[in-house]
Scaffold this motif. Structure first.
Motif, PDB file in Angstrom:
ATOM      1  N   LYS A  79       0.837  -1.193   0.000  1.00  0.00           N
ATOM      2  CA  LYS A  79       0.000   0.000   0.000  1.00  0.00           C
ATOM      3  C   LYS A  79       0.876   1.249   0.000  1.00  0.00           C
ATOM      4  O   LYS A  79       0.630   2.202  -0.732  1.00  0.00           O
ATOM      5  N   HIS A  80       1.923   1.228   0.824  1.00  0.00           N
ATOM      6  CA  HIS A  80       2.832   2.370   0.904  1.00  0.00           C
ATOM      7  C   HIS A  80       3.590   2.557  -0.410  1.00  0.00           C
ATOM      8  O   HIS A  80       3.770   3.685  -0.873  1.00  0.00           O
ATOM      9  N   LYS A  83       1.295   4.153  -2.904  1.00  0.00           N
ATOM     10  CA  LYS A  83       1.143   5.592  -2.640  1.00  0.00           C
ATOM     11  C   LYS A  83       2.348   6.358  -3.163  1.00  0.00           C
ATOM     12  O   LYS A  83       2.206   7.423  -3.754  1.00  0.00           O
ATOM     13  N   GLU A  84       3.539   5.824  -2.936  1.00  0.00           N
ATOM     14  CA  GLU A  84       4.747   6.500  -3.415  1.00  0.00           C
ATOM     15  C   GLU A  84       4.777   6.547  -4.933  1.00  0.00           C
ATOM     16  O   GLU A  84       5.205   7.534  -5.511  1.00  0.00           O
ATOM     17  N   ARG A  86       2.108   6.641  -6.915  1.00  0.00           N
ATOM     18  CA  ARG A  86       1.146   7.669  -7.325  1.00  0.00           C
ATOM     19  C   ARG A  86       1.726   9.056  -7.115  1.00  0.00           C
ATOM     20  O   ARG A  86       1.559   9.938  -7.940  1.00  0.00           O
ATOM     21  N   PHE A  87       2.417   9.265  -5.979  1.00  0.00           N
ATOM     22  CA  PHE A  87       3.016  10.567  -5.694  1.00  0.00           C
ATOM     23  C   PHE A  87       4.082  10.898  -6.729  1.00  0.00           C
ATOM     24  O   PHE A  87       4.136  12.006  -7.237  1.00  0.00           O
ATOM     25  N   THR A  90       2.369  11.756 -10.005  1.00  0.00           N
ATOM     26  CA  THR A  90       1.750  13.072  -9.911  1.00  0.00           C
ATOM     27  C   THR A  90       2.807  14.158  -9.994  1.00  0.00           C
ATOM     28  O   THR A  90       2.637  15.146 -10.696  1.00  0.00           O
TER      29      THR A  90
END
Length: 154
Positions: A79-80, A83-84, A86-87, A90
């Motif tokens: 999950k982490h 997120k990284e 996606r960041f 982005t």
């Protein structure tokens, strides 16, 4: 009370020289934490999940190579890592779009009316110091509940 440690400049310089003199460790002996490993193993783990393997079965397969982690650790690290990813995507998207941004055009200033001397703006009449808040979005408190101002007992 904790004691603050201090060392001489010569001790710090000696420590720096010692670290500079360390030989290079072989690549296979480098330590990698679980979160960093999940970033590199993420495509393989997702591929195994697409093949029908559960996270518990994936953990069992990983454990055969000496990497003993729990399914919860795998879930959290994946999950982490997602997120990284996606960041990073982005951030990359923002920097690419910032390069292609159009130049800003200066807008003409507001025109002045003939009543500028005695006219007061809406926020000055309210006495709120020029702070404007949209009426449709309520202010949210610590736990996310909307907060309404207490205006009945003024």
């Amino acid at each position: 009370m904790p004691v603050v440690k201090s060392f001489t400049r010569a001790q710090w310089d000696a420590a720096a020289r010692r670290l500079d003199a360390l030989p290079e460790k072989p690549e296979h002996e480098h330590r990698v934490n679980v979160r960093d490993a999940m970033k590199s193993l993420q495509p393989q783990i997702v591929g195994a999940q697409r093949k029908g393997y559960t996270q518990e079965e994936i953990v069992q397969q990983i454990a055969q190579d000496g990497v003993k982690i729990s399914a919860a650790t795998l879930r959290y690290a994946m999950k982490h890592a997602a997120k990284e990813d996606r960041f990073a995507q982005t951030e990359k998207h923002v920097t690419t779009n910032a390069d292609a941004a159009l130049p800003r055009v200066k807008r003409a200033g507001p025109t002045r009316s003939s009543h500028t001397g005695s006219a007061r703006t809406e926020s000055q009449k309210k006495g709120d110091g020029g702070i404007t808040r949209p009426e449709s979005t309520p202010v949210k408190g610590f736990l996310g509940f909307p907060i309404r101002p207490d205006t009945e007992n003024l």
